[in-house]
Design a protein around this motif. Structure first.
Motif, PDB file in Angstrom:
ATOM      1  N   LEU A  61       0.657  -1.262   0.001  1.00  0.00           N
ATOM      2  CA  LEU A  61      -0.201   0.087  -0.079  1.00  0.00           C
ATOM      3  C   LEU A  61       0.935   1.249   0.101  1.00  0.00           C
ATOM      4  CD1 LEU A  61      -2.957   0.780  -0.081  1.00  0.00           C
ATOM      5  CD2 LEU A  61      -2.977   0.869   2.684  1.00  0.00           C
ATOM      6  N   ILE A  65       0.652   4.147  -2.969  1.00  0.00           N
ATOM      7  CA  ILE A  65       0.488   5.686  -2.645  1.00  0.00           C
ATOM      8  C   ILE A  65       1.472   6.318  -3.262  1.00  0.00           C
ATOM      9  CG2 ILE A  65       0.390   7.253  -0.728  1.00  0.00           C
ATOM     10  CD1 ILE A  65      -1.050   5.082   1.088  1.00  0.00           C
ATOM     11  N   THR A  66       2.907   6.182  -3.120  1.00  0.00           N
ATOM     12  CA  THR A  66       3.838   6.577  -3.657  1.00  0.00           C
ATOM     13  C   THR A  66       3.574   6.665  -5.222  1.00  0.00           C
ATOM     14  OG1 THR A  66       5.350   5.630  -1.960  1.00  0.00           O
ATOM     15  CG2 THR A  66       6.537   6.501  -4.011  1.00  0.00           C
ATOM     16  N   ILE A  68       0.914   6.961  -6.950  1.00  0.00           N
ATOM     17  CA  ILE A  68       0.039   7.954  -7.256  1.00  0.00           C
ATOM     18  C   ILE A  68       0.489   9.308  -7.096  1.00  0.00           C
ATOM     19  CG2 ILE A  68      -2.170   8.987  -6.379  1.00  0.00           C
ATOM     20  CD1 ILE A  68      -3.019   6.004  -5.677  1.00  0.00           C
TER      21      ILE A  68
END
Length: 208
Positions: A61, A65-66, A68
């Motif tokens: 996860l 997130i990185t 994105i």
């Protein structure tokens, strides 16, 4: 086993580089494509080294997130550099290769080149190493595969192909904006989900 949401935005960067090389600097289309490939290859390696390599052992996860975040960074950088105005991409592939009529439908030159490019890229030694690392990094390392080098090469090759994809995409649909790469990225993510890719299971635990 990592979803690179920024890949679609690398496609966008490649299309912009080719567009300005042809439209602003009047370079031949072949030179514009090669320049886009070179810049996107370097960009892919830099993204992998700075954003993803420190997260090799992190939770999926965190990597997602990185990815994105990198995607939004590239989009906003494109907005600052090239504005939000829609650019009309030159349809040089259609002009160069023309098209054919098949079952009453016209198949453009850009579509033909896209299909041929997909068929040509398959079964190389590096491709096998990539699949081995994806399946089991520890086992691949025991078999003598340099995992870190393979991952870096994956980003380099993938980003080079993204540049070509950007040119092909904008030749078929001749509009270019900083969000041009978003839709291909979303489609790729949906494909992973429907196809049962490990990235979806890894990131969300949904078992799709």
């Amino acid at each position: 086993k990592m979803l690179n949401f920024a890949h679609g935005d690398v496609i966008m960067v490649g299309a912009y580089v080719c567009f300005f090389a042809i439209s602003k600097y009047n370079l031949p289309p072949a030179v514009g494509i090669l320049l886009a490939v070179l810049i996107c290859t370097i960009l892919g390696v830099v993204i992998e080294r700075l954003a993803y390599k420190p997260l090799r052992q992190a939770a999926s996860l965190a990597v997602l997130i990185t990815a994105i975040g990198v995607s939004y960074f590239l989009q906003n950088a494109a907005l600052l550099l090239w504005s939000s105005n829609t650019k009309n991409f030159p349809m040089f592939l259609n002009d160069t290769f023309g098209g054919i009529t098949l079952f009453g439908r016209t198949v453009t030159g850009a579509t033909i080149v896209t299909v041929l490019a997909c068929v040509a890229i398959n079964g190389t030694k590096m491709g096998k190493a990539m699949r081995a690392c994806s399946e089991d990094k520890a086992a691949a390392q025991l078999m003598g595969i340099d995992v870190n080098r393979t991952i870096s090469m994956t980003f380099a090759i993938g980003s080079a192909l993204a540049a070509i994809a950007g040119v092909l995409l904008c030749s078929a649909y001749p509009t270019l904006t900083p969000t041009t790469g978003s839709l291909p990225g979303i489609k790729a993510f949906c494909t992973i989900g429907f196809g049962g890719g490990p990235g979806c299971r890894c990131a969300f635990g949904c078992g799709a």
